[in-house]
Write a protein that holds these residues in place. Structure first.
Motif, PDB file in Angstrom:
ATOM      1  N   SER A 146      -5.116  47.218  40.084  1.00 21.33           N
ATOM      2  CA  SER A 146      -5.376  46.250  39.112  1.00 21.33           C
ATOM      3  C   SER A 146      -4.368  44.904  39.583  1.00 21.33           C
ATOM      4  CB  SER A 146      -5.016  46.503  38.011  1.00 21.33           C
ATOM      5  OG  SER A 146      -5.074  45.661  37.029  1.00 21.33           O
ATOM      6  N   GLN A 147      -3.243  45.179  40.013  1.00 26.58           N
ATOM      7  CA  GLN A 147      -2.374  43.934  40.547  1.00 26.58           C
ATOM      8  C   GLN A 147      -2.753  43.290  41.776  1.00 26.58           C
ATOM      9  OE1 GLN A 147       1.930  44.752  40.528  1.00 26.58           O
ATOM     10  NE2 GLN A 147       1.898  43.644  38.680  1.00 26.58           N
TER      11      GLN A 147
ATOM     12  N   TRP B  85      -5.911  41.156  41.328  1.00 23.31           N
ATOM     13  CA  TRP B  85      -5.551  39.927  40.724  1.00 23.31           C
ATOM     14  C   TRP B  85      -4.926  38.974  41.329  1.00 23.31           C
ATOM     15  CZ3 TRP B  85      -1.199  36.927  39.134  1.00 23.31           C
ATOM     16  CH2 TRP B  85      -1.372  36.022  38.034  1.00 23.31           C
TER      17      TRP B  85
END
Length: 238
Positions: free
Chosen positions: A86-87, A90
């Motif tokens: 997820s990071q 992003w």
């Protein structure tokens, strides 16, 4: 807002108008200055021009470079693979040129994983990013199961000992002949104190008692040390 523009097919000028309509407070004051500047310089009201002005004000190059560096050096650490992904996704928007090629995106993703997971993934082929993501999660799940099994295996003897301590009868002391006798401290027999310097026993060869009080020779009870009965008939047995 960009996703909205893609869905409704806004023109360049309409995109700027819609975006400006959302600005409030200080941002609205900033846009009023930019609008006057564009009118003076006759700058076309296009989305690319608006984004250039907006990023210069609210997303300067120093911040862009910092986020790009964080993306390149991003590591999984104590996060799960899902949290790390997820990071990764992003931060990837700050360095889009690094992930244009799928294999390069996969390589950057794998490099940020823990060394243990990287080692297991090194022998596998990843055709897509989602494939690499799934395999990393499988490796993580397997390693977690192994760690839990090993921890559970180590805890079994300790827990068994703790349960045994709780269910033990009155604390036993060291009796004659090395027998545990309740109420008698280490080095003392039922008939009196036995010095640790006595011995070795002339009957069994062990220290801390003499052959005169050796339990096997005196035929004493192994539980309480009495000479009146054997352990099978001991009245204090549970």
């Amino acid at each position: 807002m960009i996703d909205i523009f893609s869905a409704v097919h806004y023109t360049e000028e309409k995109q700027v108008t819609f975006a400006v309509f959302q600005l409030e407070g200080v941002a609205r004051s900033w846009w009023n200055l930019i609008r006057l500047k564009w009118e003076r310089e006759q700058t076309p009201r296009m989305w690319v021009n608006f984004m250039r002005e907006f990023n210069t004000k609210y997303f300067p190059p120093l911040t862009q470079e910092k986020n790009e560096y964080e993306f390149i050096t991003l590591c999984k650490g104590t996060q799960t693979v899902a949290e790390y992904e997820s990071q990764f996704t992003w931060f990837s928007k700050f360095a889009p040129e690094l992930i244009v090629i799928e294999q390069r995106r996969i390589r950057l993703f794998v490099q940020g994983l823990n060394v243990e997971i990287q080692k297991d993934l090194a022998v596998t082929q990843h055709n897509t990013f989602s494939d690499a993501m799934e395999k990393a999660q499988r490796v993580e799940s397997t390693r977690l199961q192994v760690r839990n099994f090993q921890a559970k295996k180590r805890d079994i003897p300790e827990s068994s000992l703790e349960q045994g301590d709780k269910s033990t009868a009155p604390k036993l002391g060291r009796g004659v002949g090395g027998v545990r006798i309740p109420g008698i401290s280490r080095g003392a027999s039922q008939g009196g104190s036995v010095s640790a310097s006595h011995g070795p026993c002339g009957y069994c060869g062990k220290p801390n008692h003499t052959k005169d009080i050796y339990w096997k020779k005196a035929r004493k009870c192994l539980r309480c040390g009495s000479v009146d009965h054997q352990i099978a008939n001991c009245p204090i047995l549970p």
